[in-house]
Scaffold this active site. Structure first.
Site, PDB file in Angstrom:
ATOM      1  N   GLY A  25      50.541   6.519 -18.647  1.00 44.76           N
ATOM      2  CA  GLY A  25      51.725   7.994 -18.291  1.00 44.76           C
ATOM      3  C   GLY A  25      51.181   8.189 -16.633  1.00 44.76           C
ATOM      4  O   GLY A  25      50.217   9.244 -16.785  1.00 44.76           O
ATOM      5  N   GLU A  38      54.965  -1.236 -10.812  1.00 40.27           N
ATOM      6  CA  GLU A  38      53.127  -1.637 -10.857  1.00 40.27           C
ATOM      7  C   GLU A  38      52.975  -1.453  -8.894  1.00 40.27           C
ATOM      8  O   GLU A  38      52.411  -2.061  -8.626  1.00 40.27           O
ATOM      9  CB  GLU A  38      52.644  -2.162 -11.498  1.00 40.27           C
ATOM     10  CG  GLU A  38      53.007  -2.128 -13.270  1.00 40.27           C
ATOM     11  CD  GLU A  38      51.772  -2.637 -13.816  1.00 40.27           C
ATOM     12  OE1 GLU A  38      50.464  -3.012 -13.315  1.00 40.27           O
ATOM     13  OE2 GLU A  38      52.356  -3.196 -15.106  1.00 40.27           O
TER      14      GLU A  38
END
Length: 385
Positions: free
Chosen positions: A125, A367
């Site tokens: 998270g 990412e």
């Protein structure tokens, strides 16, 4: 002498995963994708193969392999389907890895065995709605109260956060202020089902439709103080390390998608006829597929190099960013070209290349966006921020 050939163990692993992908995933994944349904039977099959435990020591229930073995598995899975691949990538490199890298021995023994076995999944998270690429803009807070962390805030786009298998999510939260006024960010493990933790409905996504993605909200969520993962105030630095590693894994996934586009295009070019010949006999198609193979091959070498540096304990931040950037570009370009080769059929969701086209775009975002990768590369080259 420099030799890029794989050891027998790696070759065997790659072959086993490739066969599983072709036999168990390819025939059924289209249905899961269309229904936007999490493929529990496929995940169970991957668990039985030990894929979720690949890079972890046997002491914690892992397979005793390394991160490169995980990357090889991800490439072969993504060669057939990216939803399944991202489920493994997020479960291992983003979910379980923070516990292994930075957790206490008690935390490792508590959570890793089930995560390595694939009986449970963990989530990562970090991202928030207003933060995006600026992870340092974290607004979620955590304060100590009577031996417990009290967490308030929200997280967005969290993979593996709402499945029946989800056991915990490690979240970054502001736990104070430093002397210079900057935020002190720490990482805290929050078990699934903790009161105050709400998992929102699943997102309606462009791609990765058979993977699990949700927004999470935290309203006075209380967890024990010992759920702090790593050092207080080091959560941001820890997650940056996790993201550096994860970029190599995402690069492998991108290479798999790019190579899958080559596979499908070769097959279709040999079958499809136009103007009395297989379309593969036309130089225009041959050149497209040749360029696609070049992109996949080049991107593979990039992630192999980054993984090698990581495993040898050498700096790899720049190489991971290069691999992620090159592979995401290759995936997008190959998906576009494969769709063009398939023509109208490439625009249909039931074809693999239709799914590849939809799945490729997120690789330039998740990412770390492509812009972030270029920023990291420039910094590693010594250019001023």
């Amino acid at each position: 002498m420099l030799d890029h050939r794989l050891d027998e163990e790696y070759v065997a692993l790659r072959s086993t995963v490739a066969e599983f992908a072709r036999a168990e995933i390819a025939p059924v994944i289209g249905g899961y994708y269309e229904r936007e349904e999490f493929p529990y039977p496929i995940v169970a099959g991957m668990a039985d193969m030990g894929l979720f435990g690949l890079p972890f020591p046997e002491a914690y229930g892992g397979m005793g392999g390394d991160y490169f073995a995980l990357c090889l598995a991800l490439e072969e899975l993504a060669r057939v389907d990216s939803s399944v691949a991202i489920t493994l990538e997020a479960g291992v490199s983003l979910g379980a890895m923070p516990i292994y890298r930075f957790g206490s021995e008690e935390q490792r023994l508590r959570w890793l065995p089930e995560l390595c076995a694939g009986r449970r999944l963990a989530a990562f998270g970090l991202t928030e709605a207003d933060g995006g690429s600026d992870a340092g803009a974290t607004r979620t807070t955590a304060r100590l109260d009577g031996g417990e962390w009290v967490i308030n805030g929200s997280k967005s786009f969290i993979t593996n956060s709402g499945t029946d298998l989800t056991s915990l999510v490690t979240v970054t939260a502001v736990t104070g202020r430093r002397e210079d006024g900057r935020k002190e960010i720490s990482a805290i493990a929050v078990p699934a089902g903790t009161p105050g933790l709400t998992v929102a409905g699943k997102y309606s996504k462009v791609g990765w439709n058979a993977s699990d993605t949700h927004e999470l909200s935290f309203v006075d969520v209380r967890v024990p103080a010992e759920n702090l993962v790593g050092e207080r105030g080091r959560g941001y630095a820890q997650f940056l390390r996790i993201l550096d590693e994860g970029r190599i894994a995402i690069a492998a996934l991108g290479v798999g998608l790019a190579q899958g586009c080559v596979d499908e295009s070769l097959r279709y070019a040999a079958e499809r006829e136009a103007f009395g010949r297989n379309i593969g006999a036309y130089q225009a198609i041959q050149f497209k597929i040749a360029d696609m193979e070049v992109r996949a091959h080049t991107a593979r070498l990039a992630y192999y190099h980054a993984a090698s540096r990581m495993l040898h304990g050498e700096p790899f931040k720049k190489e991971a960013a290069v691999a992620k950037l090159v592979s995401s570009n290759a995936a997008m370009d190959n998906a576009r070209e494969a769709t063009q080769i398939f023509g109208g059929y490439g625009f249909m969701n039931e074809t693999p290349v239709g799914r590849f086209y939809r799945d490729a775009k997120i690789l330039e975002i998740g990412e770390g966006t492509s812009e972030v990768q270029r920023m990291l590369i420039a910094r590693e080259l010594g250019m001023a921020a």
